[in-house]
Design a protein around this motif. Structure first.
Motif, short mmCIF file in Angstrom:
data_model
loop_
_atom_site.label_atom_id
_atom_site.label_comp_id
_atom_site.label_asym_id
_atom_site.label_seq_id
_atom_site.Cartn_x
_atom_site.Cartn_y
_atom_site.Cartn_z
N THR A 1 32.64 -0.52 83.97
CA THR A 1 32.52 -0.19 82.55
C THR A 1 32.29 1.30 82.33
OG1 THR A 1 31.60 -2.39 82.11
CG2 THR A 1 31.22 -0.69 80.44
N ARG B 1 23.73 6.82 78.98
CA ARG B 1 23.21 7.84 78.08
C ARG B 1 23.17 9.20 78.79
NH1 ARG B 1 19.04 5.33 76.96
NH2 ARG B 1 19.58 4.49 74.92
N THR C 1 23.70 3.36 76.21
CA THR C 1 23.78 3.36 74.75
C THR C 1 25.19 2.89 74.38
OG1 THR C 1 23.46 4.73 72.78
CG2 THR C 1 24.57 5.77 74.64
N LEU C 2 25.51 2.92 73.10
CA LEU C 2 26.85 2.55 72.65
C LEU C 2 27.63 3.80 72.32
CD1 LEU C 2 26.03 -0.49 70.30
CD2 LEU C 2 26.76 -0.55 72.70
N ASP C 3 28.91 3.84 72.73
CA ASP C 3 29.75 4.98 72.39
C ASP C 3 30.30 4.81 70.96
OD1 ASP C 3 31.91 3.19 72.51
OD2 ASP C 3 32.47 3.79 74.54
N VAL C 4 31.14 5.76 70.53
CA VAL C 4 31.65 5.75 69.15
C VAL C 4 32.49 4.51 68.86
CG1 VAL C 4 31.57 8.25 68.91
CG2 VAL C 4 33.61 7.17 69.88
N ARG C 5 33.00 3.88 69.89
CA ARG C 5 33.81 2.67 69.71
C ARG C 5 32.98 1.40 69.88
NH1 ARG C 5 39.29 4.21 73.20
NH2 ARG C 5 39.86 6.10 72.01
N GLY C 6 31.69 1.56 70.08
CA GLY C 6 30.83 0.38 70.24
C GLY C 6 30.75 -0.15 71.64
N GLY C 7 31.33 0.59 72.60
CA GLY C 7 31.28 0.16 73.99
C GLY C 7 30.02 0.65 74.68
N LEU C 8 29.61 -0.07 75.70
CA LEU C 8 28.41 0.30 76.44
C LEU C 8 28.72 1.46 77.39
CD1 LEU C 8 25.50 -0.86 76.51
CD2 LEU C 8 26.18 -2.12 78.58
N CYS C 9 27.85 2.46 77.44
CA CYS C 9 28.05 3.61 78.34
C CYS C 9 26.68 4.18 78.71
CB CYS C 9 28.93 4.68 77.70
SG CYS C 9 28.19 5.48 76.26
#
Length: 457
Positions: A282, A240, A230-238
């Motif tokens: 990442t 889930r 999913t996307l984290d609060v900064r818009g980065g991929l992480c």
């Protein structure tokens, strides 16, 4: 014929195939088929052995592991390789040592991609791999076939009539492998298209296999990214979160992941190492899988390439074999298990017809690990979805494939000599062992169910 040379540290063989076959026949005179069909309970305490294994695992994951193992006698069997290996060590054996999977139950076979992107069918779990009497693998497969069929509510009469056919499939495969020369045995035909041709599957089984192939072809790193990230609060991929199965943790591995990743790369082929130089880490997450291995330290690493594409690697803790771990009273350390990752990787490369190019290993500060690509064209068979004809086809295919794996060892000529040409007695006696040992599994499973009712893990 050039002799084969094979050293296990216990025996050394420097013989031709003909001489090895004669040695196998001589071994049969020392330990008969009837003796291989015997089982004598060893009096070991299953709870003590299982508790020692649990001490090596992550405490917070033990409740779910216990729940998974309690689902059926077959699930319990999958999670307790230490019990059967300890029992087998106390039974008569052929004395013929070879590279074994160590946990060749019917659930540890599946589909995966070769380096050339062909879909293969083979063994796919090697955590218990090592050098042991060859029949240990076959016996574990047979017991698993019996228990899995019972879990599918197949009548015992049908299973009893079928089980010798699984042994016969192994025996005929060994015979066929020695109709090939040494180099051709090194390149076994495990690709799915050849399995379809060799098995002469009926229409329903062919349809099942094609569905599995279609699913496997959709499994790649980008599909994993879509499912697990999913996307984290900064818009980065992480990755889930799905605790406790999937969760971000702060431990030795995640803290030193860059150093460990660099060490892992040094165990790969130069071209694969160079490929990975184009990726950066990442995200990292602890991700537990399976039944027997659930609770060990397993992780996923999300890698992003310079072109924005992704690769997901699975990192699994390389524990000592279950039997060894179940007998240890001291904490497992890197000094104790520093070669365990290499043991698993080397065994996988020997036993599989082709292996993942990303397969490698490294030693951490306190534990060792091995690495492989996650879900790359991988597909396992849901045994509960098979009808009886499909189940029989699948079990026979697993036995055939197991023999092909064993044929990679130079001592396999002795196996060929041991099983001989007229194998009905051999088939029936191995099936007899499976029934005897299944009773032991049921006893252990009932003790486990009774014990866990009052246990916290």
């Amino acid at each position: 014929m050039t002799p084969a040379k094979f050293s296990t540290g216990k025996v050394q063989v420097n013989k031709t195939i003909a001489e090895l076959r004669e040695m196998g026949k001589a071994a049969r005179n020392q330990v008969s088929f009837d003796q291989l069909g015997e089982f004598t309970p060893t009096g070991r305490d299953s709870r003590v052995m299982m508790d020692r294994v649990r001490q090596l695992l992550i405490p917070e994951l033990l409740p779910e592991r216990t729940q998974r193992m309690g689902a059926s006698a077959f699930a319990f069997f999958r999670g307790t390789a230490e019990l059967m290996e300890a029992d087998l060590a106390q039974q008569p054996n052929s004395g013929i040592l070879t590279f074994t999977c160590g946990d060749a139950h019917i659930g540890n076979f599946g589909f995966y991609a070769s380096p050339e992107r062909r879909l293969l069918f083979d063994l796919n779990d090697f955590d218990e791999a090592g050098i042991n009497p060859w029949e240990w693998d076959l016996k574990r497969l047979l017991v698993s076939v019996l228990l899995a069929a019972q879990a599918n509510d197949v009548k015992d009469k049908k299973i009893r009539e079928f089980l010798p056919a699984v042994v016969a499939s192994y025996r005929k495969s060994i015979k066929q492998m020695f109709e090939l020369n040494t180099l051709n045995r090194f390149y076994p035909a495990n690709d799915v298209e050849k399995i379809i041709q060799a098995s002469a599957l009926d229409e329903d089984s062919s349809k099942l296999l094609m569905n599995l192939i279609n699913h496997a072809n959709k499994h790649d790193s980008e599909q994993v990214v879509r499912k697990f990230t999913t996307l984290d609060v900064r818009g980065g991929l992480c990755f889930r979160e799905n605790a406790p199965r999937t969760t971000h943790v702060d431990d030795d591995f995640t803290t030193h992941v860059a150093d460990y990743f660099a060490a892992y790369r040094q165990t790969l082929r130069p071209d694969v190492n160079l490929l990975l130089s184009q990726y950066h880490i990442t995200d990292v997450v602890r991700h537990s899988v399976g039944v027997g291995s659930f609770g060990s330290r397993c992780y996923l690493i999300l890698l992003t390439s310079i072109d924005g594409s992704h690769l997901v690697l699975q990192v699994k803790e390389a524990l000592p074999t279950r039997r060894r771990g179940s007998q240890q009273g001291t904490r497992i350390t890197a000094e104790f298990e520093q070669t365990e990752g290499q043991r698993i990787v080397d065994s996988q490369k020997i036993l599989q017809s082709a292996s993942d190019v990303f397969l490698g290993y490294f030693a951490g500060h306190e534990r060792s690990f091995y690495v492989r690509q996650f879900r790359d064209m991988k597909e396992s068979v849901d045994l509960t979805q098979l009808d009886w004809d499909q189940f029989r086809t699948y079990a026979n295919t697993c036995a055939w494939t197991l023999a092909m794996a064993h044929a990679a060892s130079p001592t396999a000529g002795m196996i060929r000599g041991y099983v001989g040409n007229n194998g009905k007695t051999f088939d029936n006696q191995l099936a007899t062992f499976a029934w005897l040992y299944a009773d032991q599994v049921q006893t252990d499973y009932q003790e486990f169910c009774d014990y866990r009712l009052g246990a916290t893990v």
